[in-house]
Design an enzyme around this catalytic site. Structure first.
Site, short mmCIF file in Angstrom:
data_model
loop_
_atom_site.label_atom_id
_atom_site.label_comp_id
_atom_site.label_asym_id
_atom_site.label_seq_id
_atom_site.Cartn_x
_atom_site.Cartn_y
_atom_site.Cartn_z
N SER A 70 -24.11 -28.94 40.92
CA SER A 70 -24.58 -28.80 42.31
C SER A 70 -23.91 -27.69 43.09
O SER A 70 -24.31 -27.43 44.23
CB SER A 70 -24.43 -30.13 43.06
OG SER A 70 -25.46 -31.01 42.69
N LYS A 73 -26.18 -25.18 44.67
CA LYS A 73 -26.78 -25.26 46.00
C LYS A 73 -26.12 -24.29 46.99
O LYS A 73 -26.69 -24.03 48.06
CB LYS A 73 -26.71 -26.69 46.52
CG LYS A 73 -27.56 -27.68 45.71
CD LYS A 73 -27.53 -29.06 46.31
CE LYS A 73 -28.43 -30.02 45.53
NZ LYS A 73 -27.81 -30.51 44.29
N SER A 130 -25.91 -33.11 49.10
CA SER A 130 -26.25 -32.48 47.82
C SER A 130 -27.60 -32.99 47.33
O SER A 130 -27.78 -33.35 46.16
CB SER A 130 -25.17 -32.72 46.77
OG SER A 130 -25.30 -31.84 45.68
#
Length: 422
Positions: A70, A73, A130
């Site tokens: 993640s 992101k 997230s």
């Protein structure tokens, strides 16, 4: 809500040149400590970078391919920041959710297909929650499809100097084609705070409220008194536990990336140790000391032999890290043997470094209760916290006794370190 200021997008060549200053950082880097032993952490990689100069304070496997999870992101957010800065989006604009976006697996915001959220909500959901469904919705909003948006992400990565990174989705969900490196993720972290300082406080936000529900973030280091003000965590089975953080002390900002941690706690504690030791090294370099960071964990070298920790040169050691003279190699074996012969009974075993004297003393008491025979006749001491840590040590040991005691602790998976009096 973070600041709503705008700024022009930096020219591509300027971004590339600035990012290359990180890639071309000085070669005098530190050696990395592992979370345990390298054979036990095959996914591990890390790097510590001075955010202002781009100097790499230390790195290990920093250019090895890893799954970013993640932390991906951060690039999705970077491209959203570009749209805001260029005036093509505002924080109040809506981002619709397609059936595909709504179907994304958790972690997610659980927005239904046909519904929409604001850009401001999307940014908070990406940075704090997230949310994978939000990442897909943003990708479709900005790129038309997630595949096209991922291509834009990869293109921007190349322009920033992230030469080893390929994105195929906007979320970091598992895909063997989506790879990056610790160095590239440090480049990205440095770029987003450099190019969009007016929006960077988004990453220091610990929670947000969405439709009446308070949603808390995953980055527990924001809640510790370290000066950490971002950036992003990540996890998949393939990647292990990842984190990219940045912190400021006395006007100096460092970036730390740790990939492939064995657990959330191990990752966070290791990142904290890297950050604190990095600050210590940088500050002492400013005072003219020629120092670097080395590991003090026992670790097999390529020949299979056990390497001994180097001699401690100061008080920057933090749970597996140690500050040593940058130009001071270990003395020859014969010299060390002679020195050790004259220092019988002066060896020590360290069993932890803590932020309070009480915790250090408690660790000594607990260790003596559990391993009484290993420390028969040994005294105890807690060092002064000259670098912010109280070190719990058993003293008055012979070399053989100290080594045997430490091996006994390690066999029970308790951390320890033999301190050479030479």
């Amino acid at each position: 809500m973070f600041k709503r200021a705008r700024r022009p997008i930096l020219a591509g060549l300027f971004a590339i040149a600035a990012a290359f200053s990180l890639a071309a950082a000085p070669a005098a880097q530190a050696q990395i400590p592992y979370l345990q032993l390298p054979a036990q952490q095959p996914k591990y990689a890390s790097i510590v970078v001075d955010a202002a100069s781009g100097e790499v304070l230390y790195a290990k496997r920093a250019d090895s391919d890893r799954y970013p999870a993640s932390i991906t992101k951060v690039m999705t957010i970077y491209l959203l920041f570009e749209e805001l800065a260029a005036g093509r989006l505002t924080l109040d604009d809506r981002i619709p959710f397609s059936t595909r976006a709504a179907a994304a697996p958790p972690t997610k915001l659980f927005v239904k297909a046909g519904d929409s959220i604001t850009v401001d909500e999307a940014l908070h959901a990406l940075a704090i929650r997230s949310a994978n469904d939000v990442a897909v919705a943003v990708a479709e909003k900005l790129g038309g499809s997630e595949a096209r948006f991922a291509a834009l992400m990869t293109l921007r990565a190349r322009e920033l100097g992230m030469d080893s990174t390929t994105f195929v989705n906007a979320s970091g969900l598992p895909d063997s084609r989506q790879i990056s490196t610790a160095r590239d993720l440090a480049v990205l972290s440095r770029a987003i705070m450099r190019d969009f300082p007016q929006y960077y406080d988004l990453f220091s936000t610990g929670q947000f409220t969405f439709r009446g529900t308070v949603i808390r973030g995953h980055n527990s280091l924001l809640r510790r008194e370290l000066g950490v003000d971002g950036l992003k965590t990540g996890y998949t089975n393939a990647s292990g536990y990842n984190i990219a953080i940045s912190g400021v002390r006395q006007g100096r900002r460092l970036i730390v990336v740790v990939l492939g941690g064995a657990s959330t706690a191990a990752r966070d504690n290791h990142a904290e140790d890297l950050l604190l030791t990095g600050f210590d090294v940088a500050n002492r370099r400013d005072r003219g000391e020629r120092i670097t960071v080395a590991q003090n964990l026992f670790e097999p070298d390529p020949s299979g032999q056990i390497m001994r920790p180097s001699r401690e040169q100061g008080d920057g050691e933090q749970d597996g890290l140690k500050i040593v003279l940058a130009s001071a190699p270990p003395p020859p074996a014969a010299t060390r043997t002679a020195a050790a012969a004259g220092s019988a009974g002066q060896w020590q075993v360290q069993v932890g470094a803590f932020r309070s004297r009480a915790l250090a003393q408690e660790q000594l008491q607990m260790t003596r209760r559990r391993f009484a025979s290993a420390f028969t006749g040994a005294d105890t001491m807690v060092t002064d916290p000259s670098s912010g840590f109280y070190r719990a040590r058993f003293t008055g040991l012979s070399e053989a006794k100290a080594k045997d005691a430490c091996e006994t602790l390690k066999a029970r998976k308790q951390a320890c370190m033999v301190i050479d009096p030479a």
